[in-house]
Design an enzyme around this catalytic site. Structure first.
Site, PDB file in Angstrom:
ATOM      1  CG  HIS A  79       0.120   0.941   7.608  1.00  0.00           C
ATOM      2  ND1 HIS A  79       1.191   0.457   8.338  1.00  0.00           N
ATOM      3  CD2 HIS A  79       0.659   1.861   6.764  1.00  0.00           C
ATOM      4  CE1 HIS A  79       2.295   1.056   7.965  1.00  0.00           C
ATOM      5  NE2 HIS A  79       2.002   1.920   6.994  1.00  0.00           N
ATOM      6  CD  GLU A  80      -1.052   2.434   3.211  1.00  0.00           C
ATOM      7  OE1 GLU A  80      -0.702   3.624   3.151  1.00  0.00           O
ATOM      8  OE2 GLU A  80      -0.228   1.497   3.214  1.00  0.00           O
TER       9      GLU A  80
ATOM     10  N   GLY B 101       0.839  -1.183   0.000  1.00  0.00           N
ATOM     11  CA  GLY B 101       0.000   0.000   0.000  1.00  0.00           C
ATOM     12  C   GLY B 101       0.876   1.235   0.000  1.00  0.00           C
TER      13      GLY B 101
ATOM     14  CG  HIS C  60       0.574   6.685   6.089  1.00  0.00           C
ATOM     15  ND1 HIS C  60       1.736   7.201   6.610  1.00  0.00           N
ATOM     16  CD2 HIS C  60       0.852   5.393   5.784  1.00  0.00           C
ATOM     17  CE1 HIS C  60       2.680   6.266   6.631  1.00  0.00           C
ATOM     18  NE2 HIS C  60       2.169   5.158   6.147  1.00  0.00           N
TER      19      HIS C  60
ATOM     20  CB  CYS D 194       5.957   2.389   7.441  1.00  0.00           C
ATOM     21  SG  CYS D 194       5.320   3.893   6.685  1.00  0.00           S
ATOM     22  CG  LEU D 195       6.862   1.697   1.354  1.00  0.00           C
ATOM     23  CD1 LEU D 195       6.101   2.072   0.085  1.00  0.00           C
ATOM     24  CD2 LEU D 195       7.934   0.669   1.056  1.00  0.00           C
TER      25      LEU D 195
ATOM     26  CD  GLN E 240       3.395   6.014   2.985  1.00  0.00           C
ATOM     27  OE1 GLN E 240       2.439   5.391   2.534  1.00  0.00           O
ATOM     28  NE2 GLN E 240       4.487   5.414   3.416  1.00  0.00           N
TER      29      GLN E 240
HETATM   30  O1  K3U Z   1       5.920  -4.261   5.079  1.00  0.00           O
HETATM   31  C1  K3U Z   1       6.071  -4.203   3.875  1.00  0.00           C
HETATM   32  C2  K3U Z   1       5.694  -5.306   3.032  1.00  0.00           C
HETATM   33  C3  K3U Z   1       6.122  -5.387   1.738  1.00  0.00           C
HETATM   34  C4  K3U Z   1       5.757  -6.453   0.959  1.00  0.00           C
HETATM   35  C5  K3U Z   1       4.967  -7.425   1.483  1.00  0.00           C
HETATM   36  C6  K3U Z   1       4.536  -7.356   2.773  1.00  0.00           C
HETATM   37  C7  K3U Z   1       4.898  -6.305   3.557  1.00  0.00           C
HETATM   38  C8  K3U Z   1       6.573  -2.959   3.245  1.00  0.00           C
HETATM   39  S1  K3U Z   1       5.866  -1.553   3.961  1.00  0.00           S
HETATM   40  C9  K3U Z   1       4.292  -1.542   3.313  1.00  0.00           C
HETATM   41  O2  K3U Z   1       3.959  -2.227   2.413  1.00  0.00           O
HETATM   42  C10 K3U Z   1       3.374  -0.483   3.911  1.00  0.00           C
HETATM   43  C11 K3U Z   1       3.290   0.594   2.851  1.00  0.00           C
HETATM   44  C12 K3U Z   1       3.338   1.990   3.350  1.00  0.00           C
HETATM   45  F1  K3U Z   1       4.359   2.211   4.156  1.00  0.00           F
HETATM   46  F2  K3U Z   1       3.476   2.773   2.311  1.00  0.00           F
HETATM   47  F3  K3U Z   1       2.247   2.372   3.980  1.00  0.00           F
HETATM   48  C13 K3U Z   1       1.993  -0.989   4.170  1.00  0.00           C
HETATM   49  C14 K3U Z   1       1.810  -2.050   5.181  1.00  0.00           C
HETATM   50  C15 K3U Z   1       2.733  -3.052   5.440  1.00  0.00           C
HETATM   51  C16 K3U Z   1       2.460  -4.034   6.389  1.00  0.00           C
HETATM   52  C17 K3U Z   1       1.267  -4.005   7.070  1.00  0.00           C
HETATM   53  C18 K3U Z   1       0.356  -3.013   6.808  1.00  0.00           C
HETATM   54  C19 K3U Z   1       0.618  -2.048   5.867  1.00  0.00           C
HETATM   55 ZN    ZN Z   2       3.209   3.387   6.076  1.00  0.00          ZN
END
Ligand code: K3U
Ligand code: ZN
Length: 176
Positions: free
Chosen positions: A147-148, A52, A151, A105-106, A57
């Site tokens: 989570h989003e 997401g 933000h 989180c990115l 962001q």
């Molecule tokens: O945690 C991450 C992830 C990447 C690939 C597969 C599974 C997890 C990367 S961070 C991520 O994807 C955030 C995105 C953000 F930061 F832009 F909001 C979203 C997220 C990750 C894990 C749980 C809930 C939300």
């Molecule tokens: Zn995030």
């Protein structure tokens, strides 16, 4: 070969005050700049391998995010959900059940934490054409949406990481 519609955008990091603002509702769904931002967010989520991404962001303080779920080593059972833009989202109701799950989180590179979230939520949102949707989401997708949505309200997952409480590890031989 088809040409990409979007481009990847720079993701801002914790410490940038934009991430702490309350984002503004989207009003003009027909604006070319909004449609371009949605395409760019989708490309940025894909390029970053995130599940997401929210507009703040990429330093655009609007109530808009993308959910883009796919099975992955961290969440092998994650459902496949193609990149879905959600505009002006609101949680209408939620389960009493709260579950803890690992998040990253990115905008908070290199950190992960266990975050409590509602297991089920009912969400109202508009799609990129302004059509209203009302839908129930569970488990990992519900987690991504919460989570989003955070933000959009200036909240980062690290603000919600569950205290260890009784699960805290005691080191018997510790001098402290
Ligand atoms: O945690 C991450 C992830 C990447 C690939 C597969 C599974 C997890 C990367 S961070 C991520 O994807 C955030 C995105 C953000 F930061 F832009 F909001 C979203 C997220 C990750 C894990 C749980 C809930 C939300
Ligand atoms: Zn995030």
């Amino acid at each position: 070969m088809t040409k990409d519609k979007g481009q990847t955008l720079k993701v801002i990091q914790i410490g940038n005050s934009i991430l702490r603002q309350t984002a503004q509702p989207v009003e003009n769904f027909a604006a070319a700049s909004l449609q371009q931002l949605i395409d760019d967010l989708i490309d940025t989520a894909i390029a970053s391998h995130g599940v997401g991404i929210a507009a703040p962001q990429v330093a655009q303080s609007y109530r808009l995010f993308i959910v883009s779920s796919h099975p992955n080593p961290r969440y092998p059972d994650a459902p496949l959900m193609p990149p879905t833009p959600m505009l002006n989202p609101e949680i209408l109701s939620h389960s009493q059940t709260i579950v803890e799950g690992s998040e990253g989180c990115l905008s908070v590179p290199g950190k992960r934490g266990l975050v409590p979230r509602y297991q089920e939520i009912e969400v109202a949102y508009r799609d990129r054409d302004g059509n209203l949707h009302r839908q129930v989401f569970t488990d990992f997708i519900a987690r991504i949406i919460q989570h989003e949505l955070d933000h959009l309200n200036g909240i980062l997952f690290c603000d919600r990481v569950a205290p260890l409480g009784d699960r805290a590890v005691e080191f018997k031989d510790s001098q402290n």
